[in-house]
Design a protein around this motif. Structure first.
Motif, mmCIF file in Angstrom:
data_model
loop_
_atom_site.group_PDB
_atom_site.id
_atom_site.type_symbol
_atom_site.label_atom_id
_atom_site.label_comp_id
_atom_site.label_asym_id
_atom_site.label_seq_id
_atom_site.Cartn_x
_atom_site.Cartn_y
_atom_site.Cartn_z
ATOM 1 N N PRO A 9 0.826 -1.204 0.000
ATOM 2 C CA PRO A 9 0.000 0.000 0.000
ATOM 3 C C PRO A 9 0.860 1.253 0.000
ATOM 4 C CG PRO A 9 0.004 -1.016 2.169
ATOM 5 C CD PRO A 9 0.673 -1.980 1.227
ATOM 6 N N GLU A 13 -2.609 5.251 1.351
ATOM 7 C CA GLU A 13 -3.545 4.201 1.733
ATOM 8 C C GLU A 13 -3.290 3.704 3.157
ATOM 9 O OE1 GLU A 13 -2.404 1.767 -1.614
ATOM 10 O OE2 GLU A 13 -4.422 1.952 -2.444
ATOM 11 N N GLN A 14 -2.410 4.375 3.874
ATOM 12 C CA GLN A 14 -2.090 3.999 5.243
ATOM 13 C C GLN A 14 -2.424 5.145 6.196
ATOM 14 O OE1 GLN A 14 2.087 3.055 5.104
ATOM 15 N NE2 GLN A 14 1.734 0.912 4.616
ATOM 16 N N ASP A 152 -3.276 -0.579 7.022
ATOM 17 C CA ASP A 152 -3.471 -0.594 5.577
ATOM 18 C C ASP A 152 -4.963 -0.475 5.311
ATOM 19 O OD1 ASP A 152 -3.689 -1.101 2.883
ATOM 20 O OD2 ASP A 152 -2.982 -3.177 3.003
ATOM 21 N N THR A 154 -6.579 -0.575 2.663
ATOM 22 C CA THR A 154 -7.106 -1.424 1.600
ATOM 23 C C THR A 154 -7.379 -2.854 2.072
ATOM 24 O OG1 THR A 154 -4.940 -2.167 0.789
ATOM 25 C CG2 THR A 154 -5.790 -0.085 -0.080
ATOM 26 N N THR A 175 -13.463 -3.113 4.284
ATOM 27 C CA THR A 175 -12.058 -2.819 4.516
ATOM 28 C C THR A 175 -11.901 -1.845 5.679
ATOM 29 O OG1 THR A 175 -11.999 -0.898 3.042
ATOM 30 C CG2 THR A 175 -11.633 -3.078 2.034
ATOM 31 N N GLY A 177 -10.466 0.873 5.318
ATOM 32 C CA GLY A 177 -10.787 2.160 4.708
ATOM 33 C C GLY A 177 -12.272 2.464 4.741
ATOM 34 N N ASN A 178 -13.113 1.442 4.548
ATOM 35 C CA ASN A 178 -14.562 1.652 4.644
ATOM 36 C C ASN A 178 -14.941 2.199 6.011
ATOM 37 O OD1 ASN A 178 -15.220 -1.425 2.812
ATOM 38 N ND2 ASN A 178 -14.943 0.636 2.015
ATOM 39 N N ARG A 347 -15.739 5.823 -0.801
ATOM 40 C CA ARG A 347 -14.769 5.070 -0.009
ATOM 41 C C ARG A 347 -15.410 4.266 1.110
ATOM 42 N NH1 ARG A 347 -8.994 8.117 0.568
ATOM 43 N NH2 ARG A 347 -8.623 8.445 -1.654
ATOM 44 N N ARG A 351 -15.511 -3.628 -0.573
ATOM 45 C CA ARG A 351 -14.672 -4.120 -1.673
ATOM 46 C C ARG A 351 -15.498 -4.984 -2.620
ATOM 47 N NH1 ARG A 351 -9.059 -7.223 -0.599
ATOM 48 N NH2 ARG A 351 -8.438 -5.059 -0.196
#
Length: 493
Positions: A9, A13-14, A152, A154, A175, A177-178, A347, A351
């Motif tokens: 990543p 993305e972190q 991460d 992702t 994820t 991120g979600n 976002r 996924r």
């Protein structure tokens, strides 16, 4: 041909590990509390490290899917964060389901083990070959797992099961991120104060409950966890430090019913109400009680909130679900200014589902199956919560699943299940049953048959015996006709 190499990543993305960050910047601040436990951020971080060490000693590592079947508690929250620390994927299991249902989800989720509490140990043991005690994992001594430096966004954090109108389970891959962007979007949309405290009475195996835990760790908001919904306790919380809470229409109705002039929600500033369409009359009654309600529209596939109506805008827009979070994009698939299918992108969108069909359009849009409208200011109105889906007390009831069970009854030839409005639960399932030739159906036996395979809220409240089901030329059941028939007839119960 060699397998593809995973791309690390990028920095974009972190993010810094949110729990580690809270422990370092607010070590003595309150993080979690329930009936028996009170944890600061430093204590929570330490408990998570010990729990993660117990998981690691049992061989749990990155990518392993672990089921979690337990009631609301600080220990459950510790387990959620500990799975992240060892890189495992959480598979929350609905504690209200029957053994066949839980076993099916554990298998579909490809869980290597299930963590459970004493209350649900028998259910977990019947559903999985490898079952571990939540309390034992929490109390075990040994080398703790090291804190992480980054997350991460992702990576998949959880597989949360939902279902389509066919009733077959679908595992939504959510994820980090979600969850992160959902928390950020919610904080921007609803505001974020240093004095905030979130009340968690929703089951933590539901996406709405899990979202609270992640919003807490990401934004530093402490969470007060209740084992189950108790109106008196909730009213007490709303006057003694709680500023944020999440409810479903059924629990909001119970809260309003127990309202008294002696109880005024002096500390609450936002009460999210989602999980099903909330009747406008209930919203008006809640506002009259002084409750700062915020109707919201959300999905498992979007890590909870999609759009929310802020409390300061409710009075003029009762019936709306609000504007989308700033991290979410909405559009209506249909003619401009008219109702159509709600599509979501951004976002916070999963996924994809586990399996070959991701459930997403090539351009990233997710078709919700729900029908709604957007006005010229971007306010969403939801007309139908999926065509066939029944939402009873905040729980999803899928007609196809109930019909499959009833069709296994020896006296049933055909069956169709639809929802009927109910003053307490919002909607309840009702079954139209066509008996086999020369067979007399005992409706009590249908109820008993259903209870053996279905959770209580999925069992139809009435069984209406009919000669035939209305069908289209292609053979599909005309469910709209059945819903209308149920709506206009006297209470069948």
């Amino acid at each position: 041909m060699p397998p593809p190499v995973a791309t690390p990543p990028t920095a974009a993305e972190q993010v810094p590990d949110w729990l580690t960050r809270q422990s370092r910047t607010n070590r003595d601040g309150l993080a979690l509390l329930d009936d028996t436990t009170r944890l600061t951020w430093g204590e929570l971080d330490s408990a998570v490290g010990q729990f993660a060490g117990s998981l690691a000693r049992r061989g749990i590592g990155p990518g392993d899917r672990v089921g979690l079947l337990a009631g609301n508690s600080c220990q459950l929250a510790v387990a959620v964060h500990a799975l992240r620390r060892v890189g495992a994927v959480l598979v929350p299991l609905n504690a209200r389901l029957t053994l066949p249902e839980v076993a099916g989800l554990a298998q579909a989720g490809e869980t290597v083990a299930v963590i459970t509490d004493d209350e649900h140990a028998a259910l977990a043991t019947g559903a999985s070959g490898s079952v571990w005690s939540l309390a034992e994992l929490a109390s075990e001594t040994g080398r703790p797992a090291l804190s992480s430096s980054v997350i991460d966004l992702t990576a998949v954090q959880s597989v949360v099961f939902t279902s389509g109108t066919t009733g077959s389970p679908k595992g939504a891959q959510l994820t980090y991120g979600n969850w992160y962007w959902g928390a950020v979007g919610s904080a921007i949309h609803l505001g974020h104060l240093p004095s905030d405290r979130w009340l968690a009475v929703l089951p933590l195996f539901h996406v709405g409950g899990l979202a609270i835990l992640f919003r807490s760790a990401i934004t530093g908001v402490p969470v007060e966890i209740h084992r189950r919904f108790d109106p008196a306790r909730v009213w007490h919380a709303l006057t003694h430090g709680t500023t944020l809470a999440s409810l479903v229409p059924t629990t909001l109705a119970q809260l309003v019913e127990t309202e008294s002039s002696a109880r005024v929600p002096t500390t609450a500033r936002v009460i999210l109400v989602g999980g099903a369409g909330t009747p406008p009359g209930l919203i008006e009654r809640a506002v009259a009680c002084g409750l700062p309600v915020a109707p919201t529209y959300g999905l498992t596939e979007t890590a909870s909130q999609v759009a929310t109506l802020r409390p300061d805008r409710v009075r003029g827009r009762v019936g709306f679900s609000g504007q989308p979070l700033p991290t979410t994009e909405l559009r209506i698939d249909g003619e401009p200014g008219r109702a159509g299918e709600i599509l979501v992108r951004g976002r916070t969108v999963m996924r994809g589902y586990v399996g070959p069909d991701s459930g997403l359009e090539p351009d990233g849009w997710f078709r919700t199956g729900d029908i709604g409208e957007l006005d010229d200011q971007g306010y969403l109105t939801v007309h139908d919560r999926r065509t066939d889906l029944i939402v009873s007390g905040g729980e999803n009831v899928y007609p196809a699943e109930v019909e499959t069970v009833l069709l296994a009854h020896p006296g049933v030839a055909e069956v169709a299940v639809v929802g009927r409005a109910d003053p307490r639960w919002g909607t309840v399932p009702v079954a139209f049953v066509v008996p086999r030739s020369d067979t007399t159906i005992d409706t009590d036996s249908l109820a008993s048959h259903s209870r053996r395979s279905l959770a209580g809220y999925k069992v139809p409240t009435a069984f209406l015996v009919v000669d035939a089901l209305p069908r289209t030329a292609s053979g599909k059941v005309r469910r709209a006709e059945l819903r209308e028939a149920v709506r206009t007839m006297p209470d069948p119960t």
